[in-house]
Design a protein around this motif. Structure first.
Motif, PDB file in Angstrom:
ATOM      1  N   CYS A   1       2.420   7.951   2.602  1.00  0.00           N
ATOM      2  CA  CYS A   1       2.131   6.736   1.875  1.00  0.00           C
ATOM      3  C   CYS A   1       1.556   7.156   0.480  1.00  0.00           C
ATOM      4  O   CYS A   1       1.019   7.977   0.496  1.00  0.00           O
TER       5      CYS A   1
ATOM      6  N   LEU B   1       1.812  -0.801  12.400  1.00  0.00           N
ATOM      7  CA  LEU B   1       1.044  -0.011  11.522  1.00  0.00           C
ATOM      8  C   LEU B   1      -0.201  -1.059  10.922  1.00  0.00           C
ATOM      9  O   LEU B   1      -1.344  -0.368  10.934  1.00  0.00           O
TER      10      LEU B   1
ATOM     11  N   LEU C   1       1.371   7.449   8.985  1.00  0.00           N
ATOM     12  CA  LEU C   1       2.027   7.388   7.704  1.00  0.00           C
ATOM     13  C   LEU C   1       1.336   8.136   6.525  1.00  0.00           C
ATOM     14  O   LEU C   1       1.937   8.141   5.271  1.00  0.00           O
ATOM     15  N   ASN C   2       0.268   8.920   7.024  1.00  0.00           N
ATOM     16  CA  ASN C   2      -0.540   9.135   5.446  1.00  0.00           C
ATOM     17  C   ASN C   2      -0.091  10.383   4.901  1.00  0.00           C
ATOM     18  O   ASN C   2      -0.134  10.902   3.618  1.00  0.00           O
TER      19      ASN C   2
ATOM     20  N   ARG D   1      -0.247   5.297  -1.151  1.00  0.00           N
ATOM     21  CA  ARG D   1      -1.966   5.184  -1.424  1.00  0.00           C
ATOM     22  C   ARG D   1      -2.695   6.502  -1.280  1.00  0.00           C
ATOM     23  O   ARG D   1      -3.688   6.620  -1.655  1.00  0.00           O
ATOM     24  N   CYS D   2      -2.288   7.237  -0.359  1.00  0.00           N
ATOM     25  CA  CYS D   2      -2.680   8.439   0.002  1.00  0.00           C
ATOM     26  C   CYS D   2      -2.475   9.849  -0.634  1.00  0.00           C
ATOM     27  O   CYS D   2      -3.209  10.506  -1.355  1.00  0.00           O
TER      28      CYS D   2
ATOM     29  N   TYR E   1      -3.473   0.807  12.318  1.00  0.00           N
ATOM     30  CA  TYR E   1      -4.074   1.717  11.310  1.00  0.00           C
ATOM     31  C   TYR E   1      -4.433   0.925   9.902  1.00  0.00           C
ATOM     32  O   TYR E   1      -5.347   1.080   9.328  1.00  0.00           O
ATOM     33  N   CYS E   2      -3.310   0.486   9.346  1.00  0.00           N
ATOM     34  CA  CYS E   2      -3.412  -0.166   7.913  1.00  0.00           C
ATOM     35  C   CYS E   2      -4.130  -1.485   7.914  1.00  0.00           C
ATOM     36  O   CYS E   2      -3.322  -2.526   7.466  1.00  0.00           O
TER      37      CYS E   2
ATOM     38  N   PRO F   1      -8.674   0.562   5.938  1.00  0.00           N
ATOM     39  CA  PRO F   1      -7.561   1.051   6.470  1.00  0.00           C
ATOM     40  C   PRO F   1      -7.883   2.438   7.134  1.00  0.00           C
ATOM     41  O   PRO F   1      -8.599   3.325   6.446  1.00  0.00           O
ATOM     42  N   LYS F   2      -7.377   2.919   8.277  1.00  0.00           N
ATOM     43  CA  LYS F   2      -7.751   4.253   8.772  1.00  0.00           C
ATOM     44  C   LYS F   2      -6.766   5.301   8.353  1.00  0.00           C
ATOM     45  O   LYS F   2      -5.997   5.816   8.932  1.00  0.00           O
ATOM     46  N   CYS F   3      -6.959   5.570   6.863  1.00  0.00           N
ATOM     47  CA  CYS F   3      -5.742   6.585   6.442  1.00  0.00           C
ATOM     48  C   CYS F   3      -5.947   7.981   7.035  1.00  0.00           C
ATOM     49  O   CYS F   3      -4.780   8.486   7.160  1.00  0.00           O
TER      50      CYS F   3
ATOM     51  N   ARG G   1       0.830  -1.158  -0.254  1.00  0.00           N
ATOM     52  CA  ARG G   1       0.012  -0.073   0.040  1.00  0.00           C
ATOM     53  C   ARG G   1       0.804   1.218   0.079  1.00  0.00           C
ATOM     54  O   ARG G   1       0.493   2.114  -0.538  1.00  0.00           O
ATOM     55  N   MET G   2       1.851   1.268   0.744  1.00  0.00           N
ATOM     56  CA  MET G   2       2.823   2.361   0.615  1.00  0.00           C
ATOM     57  C   MET G   2       3.721   2.790  -0.388  1.00  0.00           C
ATOM     58  O   MET G   2       4.378   3.646  -0.638  1.00  0.00           O
TER      59      MET G   2
ATOM     60  N   CYS H   1      -3.949   7.721  10.262  1.00  0.00           N
ATOM     61  CA  CYS H   1      -2.562   7.151  10.316  1.00  0.00           C
ATOM     62  C   CYS H   1      -1.514   8.166  10.072  1.00  0.00           C
ATOM     63  O   CYS H   1      -1.197   8.991   9.289  1.00  0.00           O
TER      64      CYS H   1
HETATM   65  S1  SF4 Z   1      -2.107   6.057   4.978  1.00  0.00           S
HETATM   66 FE1  SF4 Z   1      -1.305   4.198   3.973  1.00  0.00          FE
HETATM   67  S2  SF4 Z   1      -0.177   3.008   5.578  1.00  0.00           S
HETATM   68 FE2  SF4 Z   1      -1.994   4.417   6.531  1.00  0.00          FE
HETATM   69  S3  SF4 Z   1      -3.527   3.219   6.858  1.00  0.00           S
HETATM   70 FE3  SF4 Z   1      -3.726   4.513   4.758  1.00  0.00          FE
HETATM   71  S4  SF4 Z   1      -2.856   2.849   3.134  1.00  0.00           S
HETATM   72 FE4  SF4 Z   1      -2.129   2.176   5.248  1.00  0.00          FE
END
Ligand code: SF4
Length: 212
Positions: free
Chosen positions: A207, A186, A203-204, A209-210, A190-191, A196-198, A151-152, A201
């Motif tokens: 990441c 993670l 890492l948002n 994906r975001c 979150y993920c 997933p709790k983007c 995802r990242m 998160c």
């Molecule tokens: S921001 Fe990225 S790492 Fe974080 S929950 Fe969403 S997909 Fe997963």
């Protein structure tokens, strides 16, 4: 993505992971190397909490590998039943005890290939053992690590071996042991596999994906 920017992505991810999960560590109990091998085997498709509880009983009754050998597979199989796949896992446990007593000179090998000769030990568990027991750089790619790395944007693969290879190309080797634990935290917090709790998160900001 060019190699340079993937290295930058890995750097940003690692920095954010260290900030978010400074205390990440292995959640399996870790006392002696040989017991750690057995815990690793039992951890397949089982929670670490369950493995720790079961091993308290197992090693309470049979503290040494010689005791496990003497007890025999049926008795071991009964005790480890709560961890699932007990027939296959008990065979592997007996193989660990047998090798430890009769083949390894009572020392768990540090060599990944040697460990993988045992039934029930694949690359993931071998990496866990050399990392946790001997402190050698090794990344454990479990289901969480595999999912979050994809995802990242670190990998496009679902194959754990390829995910490991892709990660090890861009993350510094001194980070590999802890990286695996932080990826689990993670993924658990979150993920998650579903939903997933983007939005919350840590890492948002990095990441793929975001950021798209
Ligand atoms: S921001 Fe990225 S790492 Fe974080 S929950 Fe969403 S997909 Fe997963």
């Amino acid at each position: 993505m060019p190699a340079v920017s993937k290295k930058q992505l890995a750097y940003d991810i690692l920095k954010a992971l260290y900030e978010a999960f400074p205390d990440s560590s292995c959640t399996l109990d870790n006392d002696t190397p040989e017991r750690m091998v057995i815990r690793g085997i039992l951890s397949a498709q089982c929670t670490d909490v369950r493995v720790n509880l079961t091993c308290n009983e197992l090693f309470g009754k049979y503290p040494e590998m010689d005791d496990i050998l003497k007890a025999g597979q049926d008795k071991i199989s009964d005790i480890i039943k709560p961890c699932g796949l007990h027939k296959m896992k008990s065979k592997s446990v007996m193989a660990v005890a047998d090798n430890f007593c009769n083949n390894w000179g009572r020392k768990v090998p540090e060599d990944i290939e040697e460990l993988m000769k045992l039934p029930g030990i694949g690359k993931k568990i071998a990496n866990l053992i050399v990392g946790e027991v001997y402190g050698r750089p090794a990344l454990v790619v479990d289901t969480h690590c595999k999912r979050v790395m994809k995802r990242m944007g670190i990998t496009v693969s679902d194959d754990p071996l390829k995910v490991e290879e892709d990660c090890c190309k861009v993350f510094p080797e001194e980070s590999w042991i802890k990286l695996g634990h932080m990826a689990v935290d993670l993924g658990r917090n979150y993920c998650t596999a579903r939903n997933p709790k983007c939005d919350i998160c840590p890492l948002n900001k990095v990441c793929r994906r975001c950021l798209g």
